[in-house]
Design a protein around this motif. Sequence first.
Motif, PDB file in Angstrom:
ATOM      1  N   ASP A 100     -14.556   5.147   3.100  1.00  0.00           N
ATOM      2  CA  ASP A 100     -14.076   4.422   1.927  1.00  0.00           C
ATOM      3  C   ASP A 100     -14.266   5.245   0.664  1.00  0.00           C
ATOM      4  OD1 ASP A 100     -13.237   2.090   3.220  1.00  0.00           O
ATOM      5  OD2 ASP A 100     -15.272   1.295   3.237  1.00  0.00           O
ATOM      6  N   TRP A 101     -15.366   5.998   0.602  1.00  0.00           N
ATOM      7  CA  TRP A 101     -15.682   6.745  -0.609  1.00  0.00           C
ATOM      8  C   TRP A 101     -16.380   8.035  -0.226  1.00  0.00           C
ATOM      9  CZ3 TRP A 101     -19.611   5.041  -4.882  1.00  0.00           C
ATOM     10  CH2 TRP A 101     -19.240   5.603  -6.096  1.00  0.00           C
ATOM     11  N   THR A 102     -15.862   9.156  -0.700  1.00  0.00           N
ATOM     12  CA  THR A 102     -16.460  10.460  -0.441  1.00  0.00           C
ATOM     13  C   THR A 102     -16.925  11.047  -1.757  1.00  0.00           C
ATOM     14  OG1 THR A 102     -15.017  10.799   1.466  1.00  0.00           O
ATOM     15  CG2 THR A 102     -16.027  12.762   0.513  1.00  0.00           C
ATOM     16  N   LEU A 103     -18.187  11.454  -1.818  1.00  0.00           N
ATOM     17  CA  LEU A 103     -18.772  12.017  -3.030  1.00  0.00           C
ATOM     18  C   LEU A 103     -18.937  13.520  -2.839  1.00  0.00           C
ATOM     19  CD1 LEU A 103     -21.635   9.387  -3.447  1.00  0.00           C
ATOM     20  CD2 LEU A 103     -19.321   9.274  -4.371  1.00  0.00           C
ATOM     21  N   LEU A 104     -18.270  14.300  -3.665  1.00  0.00           N
ATOM     22  CA  LEU A 104     -18.396  15.755  -3.627  1.00  0.00           C
ATOM     23  C   LEU A 104     -19.155  16.162  -4.875  1.00  0.00           C
ATOM     24  CD1 LEU A 104     -14.773  16.696  -2.490  1.00  0.00           C
ATOM     25  CD2 LEU A 104     -16.793  16.275  -1.081  1.00  0.00           C
ATOM     26  N   SER A 105     -20.461  16.312  -4.745  1.00  0.00           N
ATOM     27  CA  SER A 105     -21.333  16.456  -5.905  1.00  0.00           C
ATOM     28  C   SER A 105     -21.726  17.900  -6.188  1.00  0.00           C
ATOM     29  CB  SER A 105     -22.587  15.605  -5.715  1.00  0.00           C
ATOM     30  OG  SER A 105     -23.305  16.033  -4.578  1.00  0.00           O
ATOM     31  N   ALA A 106     -20.752  18.769  -6.278  1.00  0.00           N
ATOM     32  CA  ALA A 106     -20.998  20.163  -6.645  1.00  0.00           C
ATOM     33  C   ALA A 106     -20.095  20.522  -7.821  1.00  0.00           C
ATOM     34  CB  ALA A 106     -20.714  21.078  -5.460  1.00  0.00           C
ATOM     35  N   CYS A 107     -20.382  21.619  -8.464  1.00  0.00           N
ATOM     36  CA  CYS A 107     -19.582  22.053  -9.615  1.00  0.00           C
ATOM     37  C   CYS A 107     -18.110  22.229  -9.249  1.00  0.00           C
ATOM     38  CB  CYS A 107     -20.094  23.397 -10.127  1.00  0.00           C
ATOM     39  SG  CYS A 107     -21.714  23.340 -10.860  1.00  0.00           S
ATOM     40  N   ASN A 108     -17.269  21.740 -10.102  1.00  0.00           N
ATOM     41  CA  ASN A 108     -15.820  21.985 -10.023  1.00  0.00           C
ATOM     42  C   ASN A 108     -15.170  21.589  -8.697  1.00  0.00           C
ATOM     43  OD1 ASN A 108     -15.626  23.171 -12.687  1.00  0.00           O
ATOM     44  ND2 ASN A 108     -16.706  24.914 -11.814  1.00  0.00           N
ATOM     45  N   THR A 109     -15.666  20.552  -8.040  1.00  0.00           N
ATOM     46  CA  THR A 109     -15.078  20.145  -6.759  1.00  0.00           C
ATOM     47  C   THR A 109     -13.676  19.580  -6.928  1.00  0.00           C
ATOM     48  OG1 THR A 109     -16.216  18.016  -6.944  1.00  0.00           O
ATOM     49  CG2 THR A 109     -17.253  19.705  -5.569  1.00  0.00           C
ATOM     50  N   LEU A 149      -9.953  21.002  -3.192  1.00  0.00           N
ATOM     51  CA  LEU A 149     -10.890  20.471  -2.203  1.00  0.00           C
ATOM     52  C   LEU A 149     -10.718  18.963  -2.023  1.00  0.00           C
ATOM     53  CD1 LEU A 149     -13.214  21.233  -0.324  1.00  0.00           C
ATOM     54  CD2 LEU A 149     -14.771  20.874  -2.247  1.00  0.00           C
ATOM     55  N   GLY A 150     -10.489  18.257  -3.113  1.00  0.00           N
ATOM     56  CA  GLY A 150     -10.269  16.811  -3.027  1.00  0.00           C
ATOM     57  C   GLY A 150      -9.079  16.466  -2.152  1.00  0.00           C
ATOM     58  N   GLN A 151      -8.023  17.223  -2.270  1.00  0.00           N
ATOM     59  CA  GLN A 151      -6.829  16.998  -1.462  1.00  0.00           C
ATOM     60  C   GLN A 151      -7.133  17.161   0.025  1.00  0.00           C
ATOM     61  OE1 GLN A 151      -3.661  19.902  -1.918  1.00  0.00           O
ATOM     62  NE2 GLN A 151      -2.158  18.260  -1.827  1.00  0.00           N
ATOM     63  N   VAL A 152      -7.937  18.148   0.354  1.00  0.00           N
ATOM     64  CA  VAL A 152      -8.301  18.385   1.749  1.00  0.00           C
ATOM     65  C   VAL A 152      -9.062  17.180   2.310  1.00  0.00           C
ATOM     66  CG1 VAL A 152      -9.634  19.863   3.302  1.00  0.00           C
ATOM     67  CG2 VAL A 152      -8.313  20.883   1.454  1.00  0.00           C
ATOM     68  N   PHE A 153     -10.042  16.667   1.559  1.00  0.00           N
ATOM     69  CA  PHE A 153     -10.792  15.490   2.006  1.00  0.00           C
ATOM     70  C   PHE A 153      -9.901  14.252   2.074  1.00  0.00           C
ATOM     71  CE2 PHE A 153     -14.540  18.041   1.355  1.00  0.00           C
ATOM     72  CZ  PHE A 153     -15.425  17.531   2.298  1.00  0.00           C
ATOM     73  N   PHE A 154      -8.975  14.129   1.140  1.00  0.00           N
ATOM     74  CA  PHE A 154      -8.027  13.009   1.160  1.00  0.00           C
ATOM     75  C   PHE A 154      -7.194  13.041   2.442  1.00  0.00           C
ATOM     76  CE2 PHE A 154      -3.876  11.186  -0.028  1.00  0.00           C
ATOM     77  CZ  PHE A 154      -4.283   9.893  -0.324  1.00  0.00           C
ATOM     78  N   TYR A 155      -6.677  14.211   2.789  1.00  0.00           N
ATOM     79  CA  TYR A 155      -5.888  14.347   4.019  1.00  0.00           C
ATOM     80  C   TYR A 155      -6.741  14.141   5.272  1.00  0.00           C
ATOM     81  CZ  TYR A 155      -1.935  16.104   1.320  1.00  0.00           C
ATOM     82  OH  TYR A 155      -0.902  16.226   0.433  1.00  0.00           O
ATOM     83  N   ALA A 156      -8.045  14.386   5.166  1.00  0.00           N
ATOM     84  CA  ALA A 156      -8.944  14.200   6.309  1.00  0.00           C
ATOM     85  C   ALA A 156      -9.312  12.731   6.516  1.00  0.00           C
ATOM     86  CB  ALA A 156     -10.209  15.022   6.126  1.00  0.00           C
ATOM     87  N   GLY A 157      -8.961  11.870   5.548  1.00  0.00           N
ATOM     88  CA  GLY A 157      -9.207  10.446   5.742  1.00  0.00           C
ATOM     89  C   GLY A 157     -10.087   9.767   4.705  1.00  0.00           C
ATOM     90  N   ALA A 158     -10.471  10.476   3.651  1.00  0.00           N
ATOM     91  CA  ALA A 158     -11.236   9.839   2.580  1.00  0.00           C
ATOM     92  C   ALA A 158     -10.289   8.992   1.741  1.00  0.00           C
ATOM     93  CB  ALA A 158     -11.910  10.895   1.709  1.00  0.00           C
ATOM     94  N   ARG A 159     -10.602   7.699   1.591  1.00  0.00           N
ATOM     95  CA  ARG A 159      -9.701   6.811   0.851  1.00  0.00           C
ATOM     96  C   ARG A 159      -9.914   6.853  -0.658  1.00  0.00           C
ATOM     97  NH1 ARG A 159     -10.477   4.728   5.708  1.00  0.00           N
ATOM     98  NH2 ARG A 159     -12.281   3.418   5.316  1.00  0.00           N
ATOM     99  N   SER A 160     -11.090   7.252  -1.107  1.00  0.00           N
ATOM    100  CA  SER A 160     -11.335   7.474  -2.533  1.00  0.00           C
ATOM    101  C   SER A 160     -12.393   8.560  -2.665  1.00  0.00           C
ATOM    102  CB  SER A 160     -11.766   6.191  -3.236  1.00  0.00           C
ATOM    103  OG  SER A 160     -12.959   5.694  -2.687  1.00  0.00           O
ATOM    104  N   LEU A 161     -12.346   9.258  -3.781  1.00  0.00           N
ATOM    105  CA  LEU A 161     -13.199  10.427  -3.973  1.00  0.00           C
ATOM    106  C   LEU A 161     -13.863  10.403  -5.342  1.00  0.00           C
ATOM    107  CD1 LEU A 161     -10.449  12.854  -2.763  1.00  0.00           C
ATOM    108  CD2 LEU A 161     -12.617  12.590  -1.589  1.00  0.00           C
TER     109      LEU A 161
END
Length: 84
Positions: free
Chosen positions: A15-24, A38-50
């Motif tokens: 439901d929610w993916t947190l990418l907590s590094a610089c400039n993610t 990177l956000g697009q990659v996680f979105f395509y992998a199945g993360a519904r919000s980032l």
Amino acid sequence: MLAAEEIIELELDADWTLLSACNTGWSQASSNEAFPGLGQVFFYAGARSLLLFNWPILSASTRDLMVSVVKNADGSMSRAQGLR
């Protein structure tokens, strides 16, 4: 460290993916996508919000923010309220 090809194959059900590094949230390529790089990659992998960062961040500040966000994600408030 995971490559983009490996992330896409994770088949996330998140439901929610947190990418907590610089400039993610940053990408060199110009894009009209909602989540470039990177956000697009996680979105395509199945993360519904980032939750992404588009700027350099300090480790201590990030830790404090992420701890607060996760504590507030117990359902008692919205994600936006938890971030505030």
